[in-house]
Motif scaffolding. Structure first.
Motif, PDB file in Angstrom:
ATOM      1  N   LYS A 123       0.920  -1.296  -0.229  1.00  0.00           N
ATOM      2  CA  LYS A 123       0.074   0.011  -0.044  1.00  0.00           C
ATOM      3  C   LYS A 123       1.010   1.290  -0.083  1.00  0.00           C
ATOM      4  N   LEU A 124       1.874   1.345   0.833  1.00  0.00           N
ATOM      5  CA  LEU A 124       2.614   2.263   1.074  1.00  0.00           C
ATOM      6  C   LEU A 124       3.495   2.612  -0.304  1.00  0.00           C
ATOM      7  N   LEU A 125       4.156   1.381  -0.773  1.00  0.00           N
ATOM      8  CA  LEU A 125       4.842   1.720  -2.289  1.00  0.00           C
ATOM      9  C   LEU A 125       3.758   2.062  -3.308  1.00  0.00           C
ATOM     10  N   LYS A 126       2.614   1.786  -3.186  1.00  0.00           N
ATOM     11  CA  LYS A 126       1.493   2.252  -4.351  1.00  0.00           C
ATOM     12  C   LYS A 126       1.499   3.894  -4.164  1.00  0.00           C
ATOM     13  N   LYS A 127       1.437   4.254  -2.715  1.00  0.00           N
ATOM     14  CA  LYS A 127       1.053   5.429  -2.510  1.00  0.00           C
ATOM     15  C   LYS A 127       2.168   6.295  -2.885  1.00  0.00           C
ATOM     16  N   GLN A 128       3.559   5.955  -2.521  1.00  0.00           N
ATOM     17  CA  GLN A 128       4.691   6.811  -2.949  1.00  0.00           C
ATOM     18  C   GLN A 128       4.782   6.828  -4.510  1.00  0.00           C
ATOM     19  N   SER A 129       4.666   5.494  -5.412  1.00  0.00           N
ATOM     20  CA  SER A 129       4.701   5.587  -6.797  1.00  0.00           C
ATOM     21  C   SER A 129       3.659   6.719  -7.239  1.00  0.00           C
ATOM     22  N   GLU A 130       2.571   6.685  -6.755  1.00  0.00           N
ATOM     23  CA  GLU A 130       1.596   7.569  -6.976  1.00  0.00           C
ATOM     24  C   GLU A 130       2.058   8.960  -7.047  1.00  0.00           C
ATOM     25  N   ARG A 131       2.844   9.214  -6.050  1.00  0.00           N
ATOM     26  CA  ARG A 131       3.439  10.828  -5.679  1.00  0.00           C
ATOM     27  C   ARG A 131       4.190  10.923  -6.513  1.00  0.00           C
ATOM     28  N   ASN A 132       5.215   9.965  -7.328  1.00  0.00           N
ATOM     29  CA  ASN A 132       5.957  10.392  -7.867  1.00  0.00           C
ATOM     30  C   ASN A 132       5.772  10.434  -9.490  1.00  0.00           C
TER      31      ASN A 132
END
Lengths: 85, 207
Positions: free
Chosen positions: A12-21
């Protein structure tokens, strides 16, 4: 089981961060980039006034081209510098 | 004839505009109307510092207009605007959509982008999660005192450690006795600061 939930949280965290990038213009679902919106343009430009590359900001090519036009217009109207201070 | 919609931004001489904005902006309106443009909306956009000097001016007043005009007249408008000395610079853009629609969508999109950057402003790895951890542990150790002097770096660090420990129980005590705890919590950082200060002064005396 505990490790499973941990893994899920990590994903979930990784997805959130990749979304942010990703491209901020795609995220905001914008049609055009306005040259008067200096706050947004300044984030896409270095301290010296050079535009950041797509690899750094994650901007989609479609919006990078629109951004280029917007930055050039803003420079012409002295809203952004051609060369930094 | 088939008119088109335009957006035009003018940078006006700040000395003239700050004294009499109505008068200077009226000069722009006059030029536009002389060539058969119908002004739909006009506003003083901003009065700000220019990113670089234009004709010896460091500040300018931005005047934003939306109008519809015959495409052939834009060149004549440009010529007239160039002759006017009150106008430092101008830019005319062609709009693809009706003016009110364009203004509305532009404002909405600016809002969308602003909200997006607010949401995703915490860049880098960790983001919110790291902040939460730090809050639970109390304020971060003061780093500005330690690296100031290289040789006795151990002394201030040691002084910090007991203060941090003293703070932790105070935070725990907050739940049962809410009145007493804040006083303790207040006292703890002060004591810590004093310690670091004395440590720093001692270190200064040594060197």
């Amino acid at each position: 089981m505990a490790s499973n939930t941990k893994l899920k949280n990590l994903r979930k965290l990784l997805k959130k961060q990749s979304e942010r990038n990703k491209c901020r213009f795609t995220r905001a679902r914008v049609y055009e980039i306005d040259y008067k919106d200096i706050g947004t343009l300044q984030k896409m430009v270095s301290q010296q006034g050079k535009m950041y590359g797509r690899k750094r900001t994650g901007t989609r090519s479609h919006f990078q081209r629109k951004l280029k036009i917007a930055v050039k217009r803003a420079r012409f109207m002295a809203l952004l510098p051609y060369v930094g201070r | 004839m088939s008119n088109r919609n335009y957006e035009a931004m003018f940078i006006l001489d700040n000395n003239a505009a700050s004294a009499d904005f109505e008068g200077t902006s009226a000069q722009v309106d006059e030029i536009l109307q002389k060539h058969g443009a119908t002004i739909v909306q006009k506003e003083k956009w901003d009065e700000r510092k220019l990113a670089y000097e234009i004709k010896g001016h460091r500040r300018g007043t931005y005047y934003l207009t939306y109008f519809s005009a015959d495409p052939d007249m834009i060149r004549k408008i440009d010529e007239d605007v160039h002759l006017n000395e009150m106008i430092l610079r101008h830019m005319v853009l062609t709009l693809e959509r009706p003016i009110d629609e364009h203004i509305a969508t532009q404002a909405a999109e600016r809002e969308l982008l602003a909200e997006d950057s607010r949401k995703n402003s915490l860049g880098g790895w960790g983001g919110r999660r790291g902040d939460r951890d730090r809050d639970r542990r109390g304020p971060p150790p003061r780093r500005d005192a330690a690296p100031a002097d290289d040789a006795p770096a151990g002394a201030p660090a040691k002084a910090d450690a007991p203060a941090a420990k003293a703070e932790a129980p105070a935070a725990k005590a907050e739940a049962p006795a809410p009145e007493a705890a804040p006083a303790k919590a207040d006292a703890a950082p002060e004591a810590k600061q004093d310690e670091t200060k004395t440590a720093a002064t001692e270190a200064g005396a040594e060197s």
